[in-house]
Write a protein that holds these residues in place. Structure first.
Motif, PDB file in Angstrom:
ATOM      1  N   LEU A  11       0.829  -1.203   0.000  1.00 43.43           N
ATOM      2  CA  LEU A  11       0.000   0.000   0.000  1.00 43.43           C
ATOM      3  C   LEU A  11       0.864   1.254   0.000  1.00 43.43           C
ATOM      4  O   LEU A  11       1.931   1.279   0.615  1.00 43.43           O
ATOM      5  N   PRO A  13       0.139   5.728   0.346  1.00 40.47           N
ATOM      6  CA  PRO A  13      -0.955   6.630   0.701  1.00 40.47           C
ATOM      7  C   PRO A  13      -1.890   6.911  -0.478  1.00 40.47           C
ATOM      8  O   PRO A  13      -3.054   7.185  -0.281  1.00 40.47           O
ATOM      9  N   GLU A  14      -1.397   6.799  -1.696  1.00 37.98           N
ATOM     10  CA  GLU A  14      -2.225   7.144  -2.846  1.00 37.98           C
ATOM     11  C   GLU A  14      -3.054   5.981  -3.382  1.00 37.98           C
ATOM     12  O   GLU A  14      -4.099   6.191  -3.956  1.00 37.98           O
ATOM     13  N   LEU A  82       4.006  -1.023   3.704  1.00 34.14           N
ATOM     14  CA  LEU A  82       3.578   0.357   3.514  1.00 34.14           C
ATOM     15  C   LEU A  82       4.746   1.124   2.913  1.00 34.14           C
ATOM     16  O   LEU A  82       5.826   1.172   3.496  1.00 34.14           O
TER      17      LEU A  82
ATOM     18  N   ASP B  41      -8.855   5.958  -1.382  1.00 37.62           N
ATOM     19  CA  ASP B  41      -7.601   5.302  -1.745  1.00 37.62           C
ATOM     20  C   ASP B  41      -6.632   5.266  -0.565  1.00 37.62           C
ATOM     21  O   ASP B  41      -5.764   4.414  -0.487  1.00 37.62           O
ATOM     22  N   PHE B  42      -6.791   6.227   0.326  1.00 33.34           N
ATOM     23  CA  PHE B  42      -5.876   6.327   1.461  1.00 33.34           C
ATOM     24  C   PHE B  42      -6.322   5.450   2.626  1.00 33.34           C
ATOM     25  O   PHE B  42      -5.500   5.003   3.415  1.00 33.34           O
ATOM     26  N   PRO B  44      -7.242   2.250   3.181  1.00 32.31           N
ATOM     27  CA  PRO B  44      -6.591   0.981   3.532  1.00 32.31           C
ATOM     28  C   PRO B  44      -5.220   1.197   4.163  1.00 32.31           C
ATOM     29  O   PRO B  44      -4.895   0.563   5.174  1.00 32.31           O
ATOM     30  N   TYR B  45      -4.452   2.120   3.608  1.00 29.73           N
ATOM     31  CA  TYR B  45      -3.123   2.429   4.145  1.00 29.73           C
ATOM     32  C   TYR B  45      -3.240   2.911   5.579  1.00 29.73           C
ATOM     33  O   TYR B  45      -2.558   2.430   6.482  1.00 29.73           O
ATOM     34  N   ARG B  48      -4.262   0.051   8.001  1.00 37.81           N
ATOM     35  CA  ARG B  48      -3.165  -0.877   8.304  1.00 37.81           C
ATOM     36  C   ARG B  48      -2.124  -0.211   9.197  1.00 37.81           C
ATOM     37  O   ARG B  48      -1.600  -0.819  10.124  1.00 37.81           O
ATOM     38  N   LEU B  49      -1.850   1.054   8.907  1.00 43.12           N
ATOM     39  CA  LEU B  49      -0.842   1.777   9.687  1.00 43.12           C
ATOM     40  C   LEU B  49      -1.265   1.838  11.153  1.00 43.12           C
ATOM     41  O   LEU B  49      -0.454   1.647  12.071  1.00 43.12           O
ATOM     42  N   ILE B  52      -0.882  -1.657  12.709  1.00 40.84           N
ATOM     43  CA  ILE B  52       0.520  -2.011  12.953  1.00 40.84           C
ATOM     44  C   ILE B  52       1.061  -1.225  14.149  1.00 40.84           C
ATOM     45  O   ILE B  52       1.741  -1.780  15.019  1.00 40.84           O
ATOM     46  N   ARG B  55      -0.203  -2.635  17.236  1.00 37.37           N
ATOM     47  CA  ARG B  55       0.406  -3.936  17.508  1.00 37.37           C
ATOM     48  C   ARG B  55       1.787  -3.778  18.118  1.00 37.37           C
ATOM     49  O   ARG B  55       2.145  -4.482  19.057  1.00 37.37           O
ATOM     50  N   LEU B 251       8.038   4.285  12.839  1.00 41.96           N
ATOM     51  CA  LEU B 251       6.617   3.956  12.714  1.00 41.96           C
ATOM     52  C   LEU B 251       5.743   5.078  13.270  1.00 41.96           C
ATOM     53  O   LEU B 251       4.749   5.458  12.664  1.00 41.96           O
ATOM     54  N   ARG B 254       5.679   7.942  10.895  1.00 38.79           N
ATOM     55  CA  ARG B 254       4.833   7.585   9.769  1.00 38.79           C
ATOM     56  C   ARG B 254       3.366   7.675  10.168  1.00 38.79           C
ATOM     57  O   ARG B 254       2.518   8.148   9.421  1.00 38.79           O
ATOM     58  N   ARG B 261      -2.670  13.446   7.417  1.00 39.26           N
ATOM     59  CA  ARG B 261      -3.223  13.348   6.075  1.00 39.26           C
ATOM     60  C   ARG B 261      -4.697  12.941   6.129  1.00 39.26           C
ATOM     61  O   ARG B 261      -5.539  13.515   5.452  1.00 39.26           O
TER      62      ARG B 261
END
Lengths: 88, 320
Positions: A11, A13-14, A82, B41-42, B44-45, B48-49, B52, B55, B251, B254, B261
């Motif tokens: 993945l 960000p876009e 990521l 679009d963002f 899923p990222y 997951r971030l 994680i 976790r 992490l 990020r 964002r």
């Protein structure tokens, strides 16, 4: 070929670059390239720019070019990568 | 009896206004689709971030990092009841020290978007009442002007984003915020923004941005290998235990960039959604108004015709 597979998601960000099962993954870790196979121990690592190679159970390889830093997590055959950016 | 000519003029002018609001609705709709696509679009990222990050924090409940909320000493932890009764959600930061809290308000640059700005500002005002000394950053002309009129002091104003997310500008702002937080100018950062729920629904919210909240630590932390380990271990010293700090640092950074964002994308998507709905309502109202005015116009015209007929007929009668 009848390799064990794991779920892989790549993945940014876009966009979602890849999602599906894979038999192996090679990614540019902070300490050098590392390979992931099914049943890998839980792992988290940072990634540097470089080639990401994933191979499916049929032996077909896909190569992605990561253009920025990234992060990789392996969690019970669920691998999440990521990346800041992946060249199209 | 209303003047027929004036009625016709009004119908025309309402129709013209309707054309404009319909065009603005279309533009907002197009921008909404774009922004919503970017947000989807963002998602899923971002999701997951978050998973994680949680976790890693669950696996290392004792991890300390400046960006991370300090661990609450177990001894002074209040019972749940006391917490609900005596603590407002913003209380913790007052207990945290003397530095003021920071608040970012995400509003819009342009108006005509219904209650979008009012709602986010009233959410922010609730926060400012509890933290009068808060360091204030405003994004968007509308929110900035409203606060300026009320004489609220702003530390930083961002007036040129125009409801569009740009990662370089957002990244610079996020870094500036981290700097202020890390050097102790502010004790925490909060964001007043509008959560995007669906194209028709959005909700203003005030959320804490920094420090990062810890997930409740699980009974049985899982073992996770982290690479690279701290520098000492990497350089060959075998006495240093493998620690999660370098990876956690990456992490968490990020995570913060991702959260910022998400917040901006949600706010901007909500803005376009609010504007589209406001303009749709305006267009619908105009249509209704035109319909009512047309009915009145027809009645007036008919009345005029009837009146003239009566005059003609009664004139003819009189000649008999």
């Amino acid at each position: 070929m009848n390799d064990k597979v794991f779920q892989l998601e790549i993945l940014t960000p876009e966009r979602t670059v890849f999602t599906g099962s894979a038999a192996s993954l090679v990614a540019p870790g902070a300490l050098g390239y590392l390979g992931i196979l099914a049943n890998h121990a839980p792992l988290m690592t940072t990634l540097t720019p470089g080639k990401i190679i994933c191979r499916d159970s049929g032996g077909q390889s896909k190569i992605f070019q990561s253009t920025g830093a990234g992060f990789l997590e392996v969690h019970h055959n669920q691998v999440t990568l990521l990346a800041d950016g992946i060249a199209p | 009896m209303q003047n027929l000519r004036i009625l016709r003029q009004r119908i025309r002018s309402v129709a013209n206004t309707q054309k404009i609001t319909r065009a603005m609705q279309m533009v907002a709709g197009a921008k909404l689709r774009r922004a919503q696509g970017e947000l989807m679009d963002f998602k899923p990222y971002a999701q997951r971030l978050r998973v994680i990050t949680n976790r890693l924090l669950e696996a290392h409940p004792t991890l300390e990092h400046p960006l991370l909320e300090k661990q609450l000493p177990v001894m002074v932890s209040l019972s749940n009841h006391d917490r609900v009764k005596n603590r407002s959600p913003f209380d913790r930061l007052r207990a945290n020290g003397t530095a003021p809290a920071g608040l970012i308000i995400v509003s819009s640059d342009t108006g005509l978007c219904g209650t979008y700005n009012e709602k986010v500002l009233s959410a922010a005002e609730g926060f400012l009442r509890e933290n009068p000394s808060a360091v204030l950053v405003t994004i968007g002309k509308k929110g900035t002007r409203t606060l300026a009129r009320r004489g609220v002091r702003r530390t930083k104003e961002i007036l040129d984003w125009g409801g569009r997310y740009e990662s370089s500008k957002a990244g610079a702002l996020a870094r500036w915020m981290q700097e202020l937080y890390l050097n102790g100018t502010v004790s925490s950062w909060w964001v007043a923004y509008t959560r995007f729920i669906s194209a028709m629904r959005w909700k203003p919210a005030v959320e804490r941005f920094l420090p990062i909240e810890r997930p409740p630590s699980p009974a049985l932390p899982e073992k996770i290998i982290v690479e690279p380990a701290p520098a000492a271990a990497a350089s060959g010293s075998r006495t240093t235990a493998f620690g999660p700090e370098p990876v956690a640092e990456e992490l968490l950074k990020r995570f913060i960039a991702g959260e910022f964002r998400r917040i901006l994308l949600e706010a901007f998507t909500s803005e376009h959604s609010a504007r589209m709905i406001a303009m749709k309502n305006a267009t619908d109202n105009a249509a209704e108004m035109i319909q009512n005015l047309t009915l009145v116009r027809n009645k007036v015209r008919q009345a005029a015709i009837t009146k003239e007929l009566i005059e003609v007929v009664s004139g003819a009668e009189a000649l008999k």
